[in-house]
Design a protein around this motif. Structure first.
Motif, PDB file in Angstrom:
ATOM      1  N   GLU A  71       0.868  -1.190   0.000  1.00  0.00           N
ATOM      2  CA  GLU A  71       0.000   0.000   0.000  1.00  0.00           C
ATOM      3  C   GLU A  71       0.901   1.236   0.000  1.00  0.00           C
ATOM      4  N   ASP A 107       1.151  -3.783   8.611  1.00  0.00           N
ATOM      5  CA  ASP A 107       0.021  -3.056   9.210  1.00  0.00           C
ATOM      6  C   ASP A 107      -0.472  -3.685  10.518  1.00  0.00           C
ATOM      7  N   TYR A 160      -8.280   2.434  13.934  1.00  0.00           N
ATOM      8  CA  TYR A 160      -7.488   1.921  12.813  1.00  0.00           C
ATOM      9  C   TYR A 160      -7.838   0.452  12.544  1.00  0.00           C
TER      10      TYR A 160
HETATM   11 FE1  FEO Z   1      -2.374  -1.217   4.381  1.00  0.00          FE
HETATM   12 FE2  FEO Z   1      -0.604   1.108   6.255  1.00  0.00          FE
HETATM   13  O1  FEO Z   1      -1.232   0.270   4.688  1.00  0.00           O
END
Ligand code: FEO
Length: 391
Positions: free
Chosen positions: A82, A164, A193
């Motif tokens: 990402e 992550d 998050y």
């Molecule tokens: Fe899935 Fe911090 O990107």
């Protein structure tokens, strides 16, 4: 902020804070910012683990250069593609053309499509990279949070570079370690998050936790949030419980109201909760609280009560959006209650394709009253106790 901070004698945090981006992934508010953690691992050879979002590259490269002391980077390990972590790969490669990118087969596809980079060293699950004096082992953990995600384990010092996983929102505010920051202050942003970004992938999170159960993990270095060196069990326990959809005692009431009638029903429901001695109650106006926080609180507490009018013969749009997000995230194991000021709104809940099955089917309680008074209040809450579950 820093020119790198030592995690151990031979591992250095070289990440960046971002207090400029308003919306993570263009969706999720960042009132307290976010950090992108990257790490330099020093053996005879030097490896960089993940990079940072492109917009913070200037600060990032200062940190990296300060720690390299004129040496070169031998490897760039990409745990996750990402762009908040891979966004600096192209610029890094321009500065250090000799570095070798290391990732798995799926990483290769993303790398070529995102950045036109074809050359990389492909590793498989369990493979090791010898840096000289230490070896890094790769564990493929797909869908935590993308198909190519993997984790890198340094057996020498028991450090897990987790991607992550075990991360959270919030810029680092001085300290970068769990024993240097106010974890209670971070917890809400860590859950937000988790529920917003990783929550859909609870089964892969469980698989990853099981896969790493045998490893002696002393330090967890996630790509976001604090580094867990004092109590890595704290964050593993939270991610474990949240990904099993476990919840805390408490009730979240989310309502929408155009002219105050549904709001009056909400007040009646809230008073009913108080009568039942339920203290942990969170009430949100669906039009005024960002869906990111609604999802977080729905993930935290056992019961969720929704109240909504109808609009254009359908469900009130912000409520429809919230339900659609919840459905998409596949939250389960919650007691669900619903109230609506009219039969039309009830029908709209049932018709909405995004409604959880329990909303569309039986087992959910309903209460309707155009002008709720003290009398129906009791009825509303009694009905709430026989509610169905989100599924
Ligand atoms: Fe899935 Fe911090 O990107």
């Amino acid at each position: 902020m820093h020119a790198g901070i030592a995690v151990t004698d031979s591992v250095v945090w070289v990440g960046t804070n971002d207090r400029e981006t308003d919306l993570f992934e263009g969706l999720w508010p960042l009132p307290r910012g976010v950090c992108y953690n990257s790490y330099l691992v020093k053996g005879d050879k030097i490896a960089l683990v993940d990079t940072v979002k492109r917009s913070t590259f200037d600060r990032y490269i200062e940190n990296v250069r300060a720690q390299l002391d004129g040496k070169r980077i031998d490897y760039l390990i990409i745990n996750h593609m990402e762009p908040d972590h891979s966004g600096s790969v192209r610029m890094l490669l321009d500065l250090y053309p000799e570095l070798k990118i290391v990732g798995n087969q799926k990483t290769a596809g993303f790398l070529e499509k995102f950045y036109g980079i074809k050359e990389m060293q492909v590793v498989a699950d369990g493979d090791e990279l010898d840096l000289g004096g230490r070896k890094l082992r790769f564990h493929l953990t797909p869908m935590v949070h993308w198909p190519e995600t993997m984790m890198t384990y340094d057996a020498k010092e028991g450090i897990l570079f987790a991607g992550d996983a075990f991360g959270g929102f919030g810029a680092l505010e001085g300290g970068i370690f769990d024993d240097e920051v106010d974890i209670e202050y971070f917890e809400g942003e860590i859950l937000r998050y988790f529920s917003n970004i990783v929550g859909k992938y609870c089964v892969p999170v469980q698989n990853a936790i099981k896969k790493l159960a045998g490893a002696d993990i002393k330090v967890i270095c996630s790509t976001h949030g604090p580094i867990w060196r004092k109590n890595p069990g704290w964050i593993v326990d939270r991610y474990d419980r949240w990904s099993r959809h476990e919840a805390e005692e408490g009730v979240v009431v989310v309502f929408g109201s155009m002219y105050g009638n549904t709001e009056r029903m909400m007040e009646a429901v809230a008073a009913g909760l108080a009568e039942e001695d339920i203290k942990r109650v969170r009430i949100h106006n669906v039009s005024r609280t960002h869906v990111s926080y609604l999802i977080r609180d729905a993930w935290r507490f056992k019961a969720l009560i929704l109240g909504s009018p109808t609009y254009d013969t359908r469900l009130y749009p912000p409520m429809d959006e919230f339900i659609r997000f919840l459905s998409h995230k596949k939250l389960t194991n919650r007691t669900l209650g619903l109230f609506a000021p009219s039969a039309g709104a009830e029908a709209a809940y049932r018709r909405s394709p995004s409604s959880p099955r329990a909303v569309r089917g039986r087992g959910t309680w309903w209460s309707r009253s155009w002008r709720p008074t003290a009398r129906p209040r009791r009825r509303i809450w009694t009905a709430a106790n026989s509610s169905g579950e989100i599924s």
